[in-house]
Design an enzyme around this catalytic site. Structure first.
Site, short mmCIF file in Angstrom:
data_model
loop_
_atom_site.label_atom_id
_atom_site.label_comp_id
_atom_site.label_asym_id
_atom_site.label_seq_id
_atom_site.Cartn_x
_atom_site.Cartn_y
_atom_site.Cartn_z
N PRO A 1 38.56 32.31 33.24
CA PRO A 1 38.02 33.65 32.99
C PRO A 1 38.62 34.65 33.97
O PRO A 1 38.61 34.45 35.18
CB PRO A 1 36.52 33.47 33.21
CG PRO A 1 36.28 32.02 32.95
CD PRO A 1 37.50 31.32 33.45
N GLU A 2 39.16 35.75 33.45
CA GLU A 2 39.71 36.80 34.29
C GLU A 2 38.78 38.00 34.23
O GLU A 2 37.69 37.93 33.66
CB GLU A 2 41.13 37.13 33.84
CG GLU A 2 42.08 35.95 34.04
CD GLU A 2 43.54 36.34 33.93
OE1 GLU A 2 43.86 37.55 33.96
OE2 GLU A 2 44.39 35.43 33.81
#
Length: 269
Positions: free
Chosen positions: A2-3
């Site tokens: 997840p960014e």
């Protein structure tokens, strides 16, 4: 992993169910994720979650006595359950809320984190961070100043959290492509015009991804269980050997700073 857009989508997803609601209890099933989960996290119990914000890739659940700091790591996700249900193998932390809902943290690879920071203090993980990429502080002028006398590859530079937070590998690749800048160019080689273009493209790519629901990787789903959609629009990331969407040349791949990097040798220069 997840960014920033995925984390922001998670924040938006869980906030309507948790803000203004009291934490009845917390259950920690796994004492150590990336770091030991501190006993002080128990201070959440009996507290109202006043607001949920994001700093870099950290989610901050603020109460009157302190803040729970959550990082999704490589594979973590948050879900809001309408009622308690039996945990799965990788469900490591539950917050039981006074409205009957449960905030559940799932992390198969256990590289995420749950930390605590007392009110008025600053946690070490949040110290020395650069500006948010969607803030007014993130400008071409700021980047030009920070890049002075630097000889690092531009892709590594924009992924440095001390320079600017949250520009992860996916969005660094995409922003450099839409800016027509080769990822391995040294920072000092960029003109002022190129810096202005790159800063704007970083903002545009991140904003668009947040609007689309984040980038779906194999380990990520939104808080409501729906996948993100931006992955369908990725132009170069993960597309080595495929035709460039602009010129048709083969997308190249190489390691930069030990990260897979994708680019077009024709369109980027």
């Amino acid at each position: 992993m997840p960014e920033l857009p995925e984390v922001e989508v998670s924040r938006q997803g869980i906030s309507p169910y948790l803000v203004g609601v009291t934490v009845k209890s917390i259950e920690v099933r796994t004492p150590k994720l990336r770091w030991e989960i501190p006993y002080d996290l128990k201070k959440l119990e009996g507290q109202v979650i006043r607001h949920i914000t994001r700093r870099a890739k950290y989610l901050l659940l603020a109460t009157d006595v302190g803040t729970a700091i959550v990082h999704l790591g490589m594979s973590g996700s948050l879900r809001v359950l309408d009622a308690p249900m039996a945990p799965g193998k990788h469900d490591h932390v539950d917050l039981f809320m006074s409205n009957g809902r449960v905030l559940r943290y799932n992390d198969p690879r256990r590289f995420g984190a749950w930390l605590w920071c007392d009110k008025g203090q600053e946690h070490a993980v949040l110290a020395n961070l650069g500006p948010e990429p969607l803030s007014d502080e993130f400008t071409a002028e700021y980047m030009i100043e920070r890049a002075k006398q630097k000889r690092v590859a531009i892709k590594q530079f924009i992924m440095d959290n001390k320079i600017v937070v949250g520009v992860g590998n996916i969005y660094a690749n995409e922003s450099l492509f839409t800016s027509h800048i080769l990822p391995y160019r040294e920072t000092g080689s960029l003109s002022a015009a190129e810096w202005h273009t790159l800063v704007q493209e970083i903002k545009t790519v991140l904003e668009h991804s947040i609007q689309q629901g984040g980038t779906t990787l194999k380990d990520f789903a939104q808080a409501d269980g729906k996948p993100g959609y931006f992955a369908q629009e990725l132009r170069v990331y993960g597309k080595a050997g495929q035709p460039c969407p602009e010129c048709g040349a083969e997308i190249a791949e190489q390691k930069i700073g030990q990260r897979n990097t994708f680019f077009c040798r024709i369109c980027q220069h």
